[in-house]
Design a protein around this motif. Structure first.
Motif, short mmCIF file in Angstrom:
data_model
loop_
_atom_site.label_atom_id
_atom_site.label_comp_id
_atom_site.label_asym_id
_atom_site.label_seq_id
_atom_site.Cartn_x
_atom_site.Cartn_y
_atom_site.Cartn_z
N GLU A 17 0.83 -1.21 0.00
CA GLU A 17 0.00 0.00 0.00
C GLU A 17 0.87 1.26 0.00
O GLU A 17 0.54 2.25 -0.64
N ARG A 18 1.97 1.20 0.73
CA ARG A 18 2.85 2.36 0.77
C ARG A 18 3.43 2.66 -0.62
O ARG A 18 3.50 3.83 -1.03
N GLU A 19 3.81 1.61 -1.33
CA GLU A 19 4.35 1.80 -2.68
C GLU A 19 3.29 2.40 -3.60
O GLU A 19 3.58 3.30 -4.40
N LEU A 20 2.05 1.91 -3.48
CA LEU A 20 0.97 2.44 -4.31
C LEU A 20 0.73 3.91 -4.00
O LEU A 20 0.49 4.72 -4.90
N ASP A 21 0.80 4.28 -2.72
CA ASP A 21 0.66 5.69 -2.34
C ASP A 21 1.78 6.53 -2.95
O ASP A 21 1.55 7.65 -3.42
N ARG A 69 4.48 -0.51 -12.82
CA ARG A 69 4.62 -1.03 -11.46
C ARG A 69 3.30 -1.04 -10.68
O ARG A 69 3.23 -1.61 -9.60
N SER A 70 2.28 -0.40 -11.22
CA SER A 70 1.02 -0.30 -10.51
C SER A 70 0.18 -1.57 -10.67
O SER A 70 0.48 -2.45 -11.46
N ARG A 71 -0.88 -1.66 -9.88
CA ARG A 71 -1.82 -2.77 -9.95
C ARG A 71 -3.22 -2.19 -9.78
O ARG A 71 -3.53 -1.58 -8.76
N LEU A 72 -4.08 -2.40 -10.77
CA LEU A 72 -5.46 -1.92 -10.68
C LEU A 72 -6.34 -3.06 -10.18
O LEU A 72 -7.15 -3.62 -10.92
N LEU A 91 -6.97 10.73 -11.12
CA LEU A 91 -5.89 10.04 -10.42
C LEU A 91 -6.36 9.52 -9.06
O LEU A 91 -5.91 8.47 -8.60
N GLY A 92 -7.27 10.24 -8.43
CA GLY A 92 -7.82 9.77 -7.17
C GLY A 92 -8.60 8.48 -7.36
O GLY A 92 -8.52 7.55 -6.54
N HIS A 93 -9.34 8.39 -8.46
CA HIS A 93 -10.08 7.17 -8.77
C HIS A 93 -9.13 6.01 -9.07
O HIS A 93 -9.40 4.87 -8.69
N VAL A 94 -8.04 6.33 -9.74
CA VAL A 94 -7.06 5.29 -10.05
C VAL A 94 -6.48 4.71 -8.76
O VAL A 94 -6.36 3.50 -8.60
N ARG A 95 -6.16 5.58 -7.81
CA ARG A 95 -5.63 5.08 -6.53
C ARG A 95 -6.67 4.23 -5.81
O ARG A 95 -6.35 3.24 -5.16
N GLY A 96 -7.92 4.61 -5.95
CA GLY A 96 -8.99 3.81 -5.36
C GLY A 96 -9.05 2.42 -5.95
O GLY A 96 -9.27 1.43 -5.24
N MET A 97 -8.82 2.32 -7.25
CA MET A 97 -8.83 1.01 -7.90
C MET A 97 -7.61 0.21 -7.47
O MET A 97 -7.66 -1.01 -7.32
N TRP A 98 -6.48 0.90 -7.24
CA TRP A 98 -5.30 0.20 -6.75
C TRP A 98 -5.58 -0.42 -5.39
O TRP A 98 -5.11 -1.50 -5.07
N ALA A 99 -6.37 0.30 -4.58
CA ALA A 99 -6.58 -0.14 -3.20
C ALA A 99 -7.59 -1.28 -3.10
O ALA A 99 -7.61 -2.02 -2.12
N ALA A 100 -8.46 -1.41 -4.11
CA ALA A 100 -9.54 -2.40 -4.03
C ALA A 100 -9.04 -3.79 -4.39
O ALA A 100 -9.22 -4.28 -5.48
N ARG A 101 -8.39 -4.42 -3.46
CA ARG A 101 -7.80 -5.73 -3.72
C ARG A 101 -8.86 -6.82 -3.75
O ARG A 101 -9.73 -6.86 -2.95
#
Length: 223
Positions: free
Chosen positions: A86-90, A168-171, A213-223
């Motif tokens: 999560e830190r890397e995604l942030d 490096r990201s993950r959606l 970009l905020g929505h993209v981070r939200g998708m990254w977080a939705a594991r």
């Protein structure tokens, strides 16, 4: 499900990508979309069957992804998708926001309207891919759109930095958004962004890009 096709992605350095590079791009897209899950081990023959290609280019492409840190090799088994914290995604989100928001906002006053309109078919492809639930096509079109847009700023190094961050990201949340019928609405932000840019509205452009970009981070977080 991974589509049975080899995608057409942006040319690399003005040349047409090789077959190996195209397979690597498809694997990256599957990985970013969450089709290839973190921590799981995948064999080259298994992935080849999934993509409808031979095992050799898949094995070579996975070795390329290993060099990028996206997968680890597992002797006699295949490749394990690396886990992103999560830190890397942030941190990825923060860096992208520092680069993409001001750069995109500046294009509202500097970009040629014809160049912006040339990206509209790609934005529409993002929407249609979202509507059909084709996550790999969605990721590929999204990559073409954002890198194509950033390239209008005339800084090739900036484009490569963002390309690397996206790799490096993950959606993780894409599948959930498709199932909830919400991915299409997120995809339409690309059209909103073009509308703001062609209207020469710098503040509106900044607002849409920040929200996106905020929505993209939200998708990254939705594991």
């Amino acid at each position: 499900m991974v589509p049975q096709h080899t995608p057409a992605l942006p040319t690399l350095g003005g040349r047409k990508p090789s077959y190996r590079e195209r397979v690597a791009d498809a694997l990256r897209a599957a990985l970013i979309a969450g089709e290839l899950r973190p921590g799981e081990v995948y064999s080259a023959p298994g992935l080849a069957a999934r993509f409808g290609v031979s095992a050799t280019p898949v094995r070579e492409a996975m070795l390329d992804l290993a060099k990028e840190g996206l997968v680890d090799t597992v002797p006699n088994k295949g490749f394990r998708v690396t886990v992103v914290s999560e830190r890397e995604l942030d941190e990825y989100t923060h860096i992208r926001s520092l680069i993409e928001i001001p750069t995109t906002a500046s294009l509202a006053t500097t970009a040629d309207p014809a160049d912006l309109e040339a990206l509209r078919p790609v934005a529409e492809e993002i929407v249609s891919s979202a509507a059909s639930g084709d996550l790999i096509a969605y990721i590929e079109a999204d990559l073409r759109f954002h890198l194509g847009l950033l390239s209008l700023a005339g800084n090739g190094h900036l484009v490569e930095v963002v390309r690397d961050l996206r790799r490096r990201s993950r959606l993780y949340g894409l599948t959930a958004l498709v199932e909830a019928g919400r991915l299409e609405a997120s995809a339409e932000e690309h059209l909103d962004l073009l509308d703001a840019l062609t209207a020469r509205d710098t503040e509106r452009t900044r607002e849409v890009m920040t929200r996106h970009l905020g929505h993209v981070r939200g998708m990254w977080a939705a594991r």
